[in-house]
Design a protein around this motif. Structure first.
Motif, PDB file in Angstrom:
ATOM      1  N   GLU A 217     -37.913 -23.934  53.776  1.00  0.00           N
ATOM      2  CA  GLU A 217     -36.930 -23.148  54.520  1.00  0.00           C
ATOM      3  C   GLU A 217     -35.556 -23.216  53.864  1.00  0.00           C
ATOM      4  O   GLU A 217     -34.858 -22.202  53.739  1.00  0.00           O
ATOM      5  N   GLU A 218     -35.166 -24.408  53.427  1.00  0.00           N
ATOM      6  CA  GLU A 218     -33.860 -24.541  52.781  1.00  0.00           C
ATOM      7  C   GLU A 218     -33.823 -23.762  51.462  1.00  0.00           C
ATOM      8  O   GLU A 218     -32.801 -23.177  51.104  1.00  0.00           O
ATOM      9  N   LEU A 219     -34.934 -23.724  50.745  1.00  0.00           N
ATOM     10  CA  LEU A 219     -34.996 -22.949  49.510  1.00  0.00           C
ATOM     11  C   LEU A 219     -34.907 -21.456  49.796  1.00  0.00           C
ATOM     12  O   LEU A 219     -34.282 -20.703  49.035  1.00  0.00           O
ATOM     13  N   GLN A 220     -35.493 -21.012  50.888  1.00  0.00           N
ATOM     14  CA  GLN A 220     -35.400 -19.600  51.256  1.00  0.00           C
ATOM     15  C   GLN A 220     -33.977 -19.228  51.655  1.00  0.00           C
ATOM     16  O   GLN A 220     -33.486 -18.145  51.317  1.00  0.00           O
ATOM     17  N   ILE A 221     -33.306 -20.142  52.348  1.00  0.00           N
ATOM     18  CA  ILE A 221     -31.901 -19.913  52.690  1.00  0.00           C
ATOM     19  C   ILE A 221     -31.063 -19.844  51.418  1.00  0.00           C
ATOM     20  O   ILE A 221     -30.208 -18.959  51.264  1.00  0.00           O
ATOM     21  N   ALA A 222     -31.309 -20.772  50.489  1.00  0.00           N
ATOM     22  CA  ALA A 222     -30.564 -20.800  49.233  1.00  0.00           C
ATOM     23  C   ALA A 222     -30.787 -19.521  48.431  1.00  0.00           C
ATOM     24  O   ALA A 222     -29.842 -18.931  47.889  1.00  0.00           O
ATOM     25  N   ASP A 223     -32.030 -19.074  48.362  1.00  0.00           N
ATOM     26  CA  ASP A 223     -32.348 -17.847  47.619  1.00  0.00           C
ATOM     27  C   ASP A 223     -31.636 -16.648  48.220  1.00  0.00           C
ATOM     28  O   ASP A 223     -31.087 -15.800  47.502  1.00  0.00           O
ATOM     29  N   ARG A 224     -31.602 -16.586  49.536  1.00  0.00           N
ATOM     30  CA  ARG A 224     -30.919 -15.480  50.213  1.00  0.00           C
ATOM     31  C   ARG A 224     -29.417 -15.515  49.949  1.00  0.00           C
ATOM     32  O   ARG A 224     -28.792 -14.470  49.701  1.00  0.00           O
ATOM     33  N   GLU A 225     -28.831 -16.710  49.985  1.00  0.00           N
ATOM     34  CA  GLU A 225     -27.394 -16.833  49.740  1.00  0.00           C
ATOM     35  C   GLU A 225     -27.038 -16.424  48.310  1.00  0.00           C
ATOM     36  O   GLU A 225     -26.025 -15.754  48.074  1.00  0.00           O
ATOM     37  N   ILE A 226     -27.866 -16.836  47.351  1.00  0.00           N
ATOM     38  CA  ILE A 226     -27.617 -16.477  45.954  1.00  0.00           C
ATOM     39  C   ILE A 226     -27.679 -14.973  45.765  1.00  0.00           C
ATOM     40  O   ILE A 226     -26.833 -14.372  45.077  1.00  0.00           O
ATOM     41  N   LYS A 227     -28.657 -14.330  46.376  1.00  0.00           N
ATOM     42  CA  LYS A 227     -28.799 -12.875  46.252  1.00  0.00           C
ATOM     43  C   LYS A 227     -27.653 -12.150  46.940  1.00  0.00           C
ATOM     44  O   LYS A 227     -27.145 -11.137  46.425  1.00  0.00           O
ATOM     45  N   ASN A 228     -27.228 -12.632  48.099  1.00  0.00           N
ATOM     46  CA  ASN A 228     -26.081 -12.019  48.780  1.00  0.00           C
ATOM     47  C   ASN A 228     -24.838 -12.065  47.905  1.00  0.00           C
ATOM     48  O   ASN A 228     -24.087 -11.091  47.798  1.00  0.00           O
ATOM     49  N   CYS A 229     -24.653 -13.226  47.271  1.00  0.00           N
ATOM     50  CA  CYS A 229     -23.491 -13.398  46.401  1.00  0.00           C
ATOM     51  C   CYS A 229     -23.580 -12.471  45.192  1.00  0.00           C
ATOM     52  O   CYS A 229     -22.591 -11.851  44.790  1.00  0.00           O
ATOM     53  N   LYS A 230     -24.766 -12.366  44.626  1.00  0.00           N
ATOM     54  CA  LYS A 230     -24.985 -11.551  43.435  1.00  0.00           C
ATOM     55  C   LYS A 230     -24.703 -10.083  43.703  1.00  0.00           C
ATOM     56  O   LYS A 230     -24.183  -9.361  42.835  1.00  0.00           O
ATOM     57  N   PHE A 231     -25.029  -9.633  44.919  1.00  0.00           N
ATOM     58  CA  PHE A 231     -24.839  -8.225  45.269  1.00  0.00           C
ATOM     59  C   PHE A 231     -23.615  -7.997  46.147  1.00  0.00           C
ATOM     60  O   PHE A 231     -23.522  -7.005  46.872  1.00  0.00           O
ATOM     61  N   ASN A 232     -22.665  -8.942  46.087  1.00  0.00           N
ATOM     62  CA  ASN A 232     -21.372  -8.826  46.778  1.00  0.00           C
ATOM     63  C   ASN A 232     -21.511  -8.635  48.282  1.00  0.00           C
ATOM     64  O   ASN A 232     -20.727  -7.912  48.908  1.00  0.00           O
ATOM     65  N   LYS A 233     -22.512  -9.288  48.858  1.00  0.00           N
ATOM     66  CA  LYS A 233     -22.676  -9.271  50.304  1.00  0.00           C
ATOM     67  C   LYS A 233     -22.084 -10.552  50.887  1.00  0.00           C
ATOM     68  O   LYS A 233     -22.081 -11.602  50.248  1.00  0.00           O
ATOM     69  N   THR A 234     -21.585 -10.456  52.100  1.00  0.00           N
ATOM     70  CA  THR A 234     -20.979 -11.618  52.739  1.00  0.00           C
ATOM     71  C   THR A 234     -22.034 -12.688  52.997  1.00  0.00           C
ATOM     72  O   THR A 234     -23.144 -12.409  53.451  1.00  0.00           O
ATOM     73  N   GLY A 235     -21.686 -13.911  52.688  1.00  0.00           N
ATOM     74  CA  GLY A 235     -22.599 -15.025  52.913  1.00  0.00           C
ATOM     75  C   GLY A 235     -21.872 -16.339  52.769  1.00  0.00           C
ATOM     76  O   GLY A 235     -20.697 -16.385  52.404  1.00  0.00           O
ATOM     77  N   LEU A 236     -22.578 -17.414  53.059  1.00  0.00           N
ATOM     78  CA  LEU A 236     -21.960 -18.735  53.013  1.00  0.00           C
ATOM     79  C   LEU A 236     -21.551 -19.122  51.601  1.00  0.00           C
ATOM     80  O   LEU A 236     -20.464 -19.661  51.382  1.00  0.00           O
ATOM     81  N   LEU A 237     -22.404 -18.844  50.609  1.00  0.00           N
ATOM     82  CA  LEU A 237     -22.087 -19.204  49.229  1.00  0.00           C
ATOM     83  C   LEU A 237     -20.843 -18.476  48.731  1.00  0.00           C
ATOM     84  O   LEU A 237     -19.960 -19.077  48.119  1.00  0.00           O
ATOM     85  N   SER A 238     -20.774 -17.183  49.003  1.00  0.00           N
ATOM     86  CA  SER A 238     -19.597 -16.420  48.574  1.00  0.00           C
ATOM     87  C   SER A 238     -18.337 -16.910  49.283  1.00  0.00           C
ATOM     88  O   SER A 238     -17.256 -16.945  48.693  1.00  0.00           O
ATOM     89  N   LYS A 239     -18.486 -17.314  50.534  1.00  0.00           N
ATOM     90  CA  LYS A 239     -17.337 -17.844  51.275  1.00  0.00           C
ATOM     91  C   LYS A 239     -16.831 -19.129  50.638  1.00  0.00           C
ATOM     92  O   LYS A 239     -15.615 -19.333  50.487  1.00  0.00           O
ATOM     93  N   ILE A 240     -17.753 -20.003  50.235  1.00  0.00           N
ATOM     94  CA  ILE A 240     -17.351 -21.250  49.579  1.00  0.00           C
ATOM     95  C   ILE A 240     -16.662 -20.951  48.253  1.00  0.00           C
ATOM     96  O   ILE A 240     -15.610 -21.514  47.937  1.00  0.00           O
TER      97      ILE A 240
END
Length: 311
Positions: A217-240
């Protein structure tokens, strides 16, 4: 084999109950050793307190060292049949610090744990006095390992079945061998990994149903955050990433020069983004710095902390 917690900590393994990010009571396994200013060691994804086995004794000569297992990992409680809320790791980390420390703590964190520590330093700067981050996945554009990518695309229902049938227990020798191979790949000197290390590293996955599901589950969350960041979508990783300049506590960045998961260039970039930071490059070190370069890591941490004051 002697219980690692009992061998390592004067009081052995202890438990703390907090309310998790979803509002449920949760038991957190932890141990502590030493006296003085609080220093908390935070592990990365799929790991647990054992990852800091080579740092606890040296650091406890100077500080009150606290190790804990994040929710779902190690000996901490495994959530059953519920999904995590966004940013749950930082929320729960904050609550653990507040329960265990009555003053700002030094946080030493590796890999995903270091990313969580940066998020916490942004949201709750008053509870962190100093920060040490090691090999942080802050600018990564993909999960770094094929196994991670596999689990990030496997339906959680399938992983839950594996957990409930206790297939990792049934195939324990194979699991240990596979994880030994993978761990050696992130060590500059693979020969330092002992049979006892393999036993304890794999122990939660083999003995505690729910560990594998939590890691997936944590890996799926991480994968989603990385993709959101890559495509300029709002997410926790981009916020950090966008708020790194708000981390003003003294920060030491440690980075393995040969880290094949997150390249040293990311360490230099992070150093430029954090206003009160210094970077130390770990020679002859790959991703698993806490184990593979423990002597240098401990020396750098002690030198840094002895030369700075709490905010």
């Amino acid at each position: 084999m002697q219980d690692w917690w009992q061998k390592t900590f004067p009081k052995g393994r202890q438990y703390l109950t907090i309310t998790d990010a979803s509002g449920y009571p949760m038991q957190v396994a932890y141990g502590e050793k030493g006296v003085g200013k609080p220093l908390i060691l935070l592990h990365g994804i799929g790991s647990w307190s054992y990852n800091w086995r080579k740092s606890i004794e040296p650091l406890s000569q100077h500080f009150r060292v606290i190790c804990f297992d994040a929710k779902g990992f190690g000996f901490s409680e495994k959530p059953q049949d519920r999904r995590e809320v966004e940013g749950h790791q930082a929320i729960e980390f904050e609550r653990i610090i507040k329960e265990l420390c009555d003053e700002p703590a030094t946080v030493v964190a590796e890999s995903l744990g270091a990313l969580i520590a940066l998020a916490l330093a942004q949201e709750h700067p008053q509870i962190i006095g100093r920060l040490v981050v090691v090999n942080v996945p802050i600018f990564t554009e993909a999960l770094p390992h094929w196994g991670m990518r596999l689990f990030s695309h496997t339906p959680l229902e399938v992983v839950q079945i594996i957990d409930r049938l206790r297939l990792t227990y049934l195939f324990a020798p194979l699991i240990r061998e596979v994880m030994a191979i993978e761990r050696r790949e992130v060590l500059f000197d693979p020969s330092i990994l002992t049979p006892e290390d393999i036993y304890w590293i794999t122990y939660p996955f083999i003995e505690f149903p729910g560990t594998l599901t939590k890691a997936a589950e944590e890996l799926q969350i991480a994968d989603r955050e990385i993709k959101n960041c890559k495509f300029n979508k709002t997410g926790l990783l981009s916020k950090i990433q966008n708020n790194l300049n708000s981390v003003d506590c003294p920060t030491l960045i440690l980075w393995g020069e040969q880290d094949s998961w997150f390249p040293i260039a990311h360490g230099y970039k992070l150093n430029q983004c954090l206003p009160n930071s210094q970077l130390k490059v770990l020679r002859n070190c790959r991703h698993d710095a806490s184990s593979g370069a423990s002597e240098v890591v401990n020396e750098e941490i002690i030198e840094f902390l002895m030369g700075t004051d709490f905010i």
